[in-house]
Design an enzyme around this catalytic site. Structure first.
Site: not given
Ligand code: COA
Length: 312
Positions: A114, A237, A267
């Protein structure tokens, strides 16, 4: 030294819109979860025959038109992508042929996920600054839909397909790129990788991004003798609205001074910064003489920022 800036922009977004509701029909997720945790409402997904190179060609063509030049004026092509259609030839060689850029013109791809577009701008800038080429086309193009496991709700809700391009060239003395910051930390490589499908430790990437956006932004401002308060517009980004808001709070920026396009496009990896830039220009949010910072982060882990005084 010769001043170098962005003299043309162009984008390509596939027509097909996939909403959060559409995704909730194939995986266990919901519009409410995706919107509240990421800010994304919908994304564009390319049809099977719309390859990364096709999207790159369309965006490149528009950037060249927007610069008011012809493909024969392009002295070098750089495509930032992690979803090339072939291991070789590079996407940039396909772009050269299909855009009608002169045969013999150097063309290569950059792999910095990215952050690839920022790496591309900084690389291209060196050649123009040194007087070696007049115009360079930089394209950020990715088709993440081809490397996503559509059953993995941790990643499939985040990404979209698209391409964005700029032409860089000479600009008047008090305009153009003022400073840059590039970096990589391979110890974080395990947090976001594709082999061949994307896997990610979302929390680690999140923490890194919220820290790195303000750090790189402040650094590029400082490098050209400016402060946070001098920043007119930030193009980060587009990965997650909570990352953008976290960075915005740390920088003390007003919400009208930061680009958000991820609600519509998700993204789009290397394409996200040029797509957002083109969108903000079109909206009239970036004006001549504005101080603009483009800032990216991604797999590697990598990061990069460019500070410009807008205008030609
Ligand atoms: N729909 C519903 N539930 C979901 C889900 C979805 N699409 N994806 C994950 N969950 C669940 C998880 O399984 C977890 O459940 P659990 O508590 O029973 O285990 C719960 O939601 C919380 O997950 P968590 O990982 O704590 O969520 P979060 O608030 O950290 O959000 C992301 C997850 C991926 C959205 C976030 O971490 C993020 O955006 N990170 C950066 C990723 C990024 O930018 N990547 C590209 C970089 S270039």
């Amino acid at each position: 030294m010769q001043s170098v800036g962005i003299v043309g922009v162009g984008t390509y977004l596939p027509e097909r819109i996939v909403t959060n509701y559409d995704l909730s029909e194939i995986i266990e997720t919901s519009d409410v979860w995706i919107r509240s945790r990421t800010g994304i409402r919908e994304r564009r997904i390319a049809e099977k025959d719309m390859l990364t190179a096709n999207m790159a060609v369309e965006a490149g063509k528009r950037a060249i038109d927007n610069a008011g030049i012809s493909p024969q004026d392009i002295g070098m092509i750089i495509v930032a992508t992690v979803t090339p259609d072939y291991a070789f030839p590079s996407v940039s060689c396909l772009v050269q042929e299909r855009l009608g850029v002169l045969s013999g013109t150097p063309a290569f791809d950059i792999s910095a996920a990215c952050t690839g577009f920022i790496y591309g701008i900084v690389t291209a800038m060196q050649y123009v600054q040194a007087g070696l080429y007049k115009y360079i086309l930089i394209v950020g193009a990715d088709k993440f839909s081809s490397i996503i496991d559509w059953n993995d709700r941790n990643t499939s809700v985040l990404f979209g397909d698209g391409a964005g391009a700029v032409v860089i060239g000479r600009v008047q003395k008090n305009r153009g790129i003022l400073s840059f910051d590039l970096g990589a930390d391979g110890t974080g490589s395990k947090h976001l990788l594709a082999n061949p499908m994307v896997s990610m430790n979302g929390r680690e990437v999140f923490k890194f991004a919220v820290r790195q956006i303000p750090l790189s932004t402040e650094l590029v401002l400082k490098k050209c003798g400016l402060k946070k308060g001098d920043l007119d517009f930030l193009i980060p980004h587009q990965a997650n609205i909570r990352i953008i808001e976290g960075a915005r709070d740390r920088l003390g920026l007003h919400k009208d001074k930061i680009s958000v396009t991820l609600d519509r496009f998700g993204n789009t990896s290397a394409a996200s910064i040029p797509i957002s830039l083109a969108f903000e220009i079109e909206q009239g949010n970036i004006k001549d003489n504005d101080i603009v910072v483009l800032v990216g982060f991604g797999a590697g882990l990598t990061w990069g920022a460019v500070c410009l005084r807008w205008g030609t």
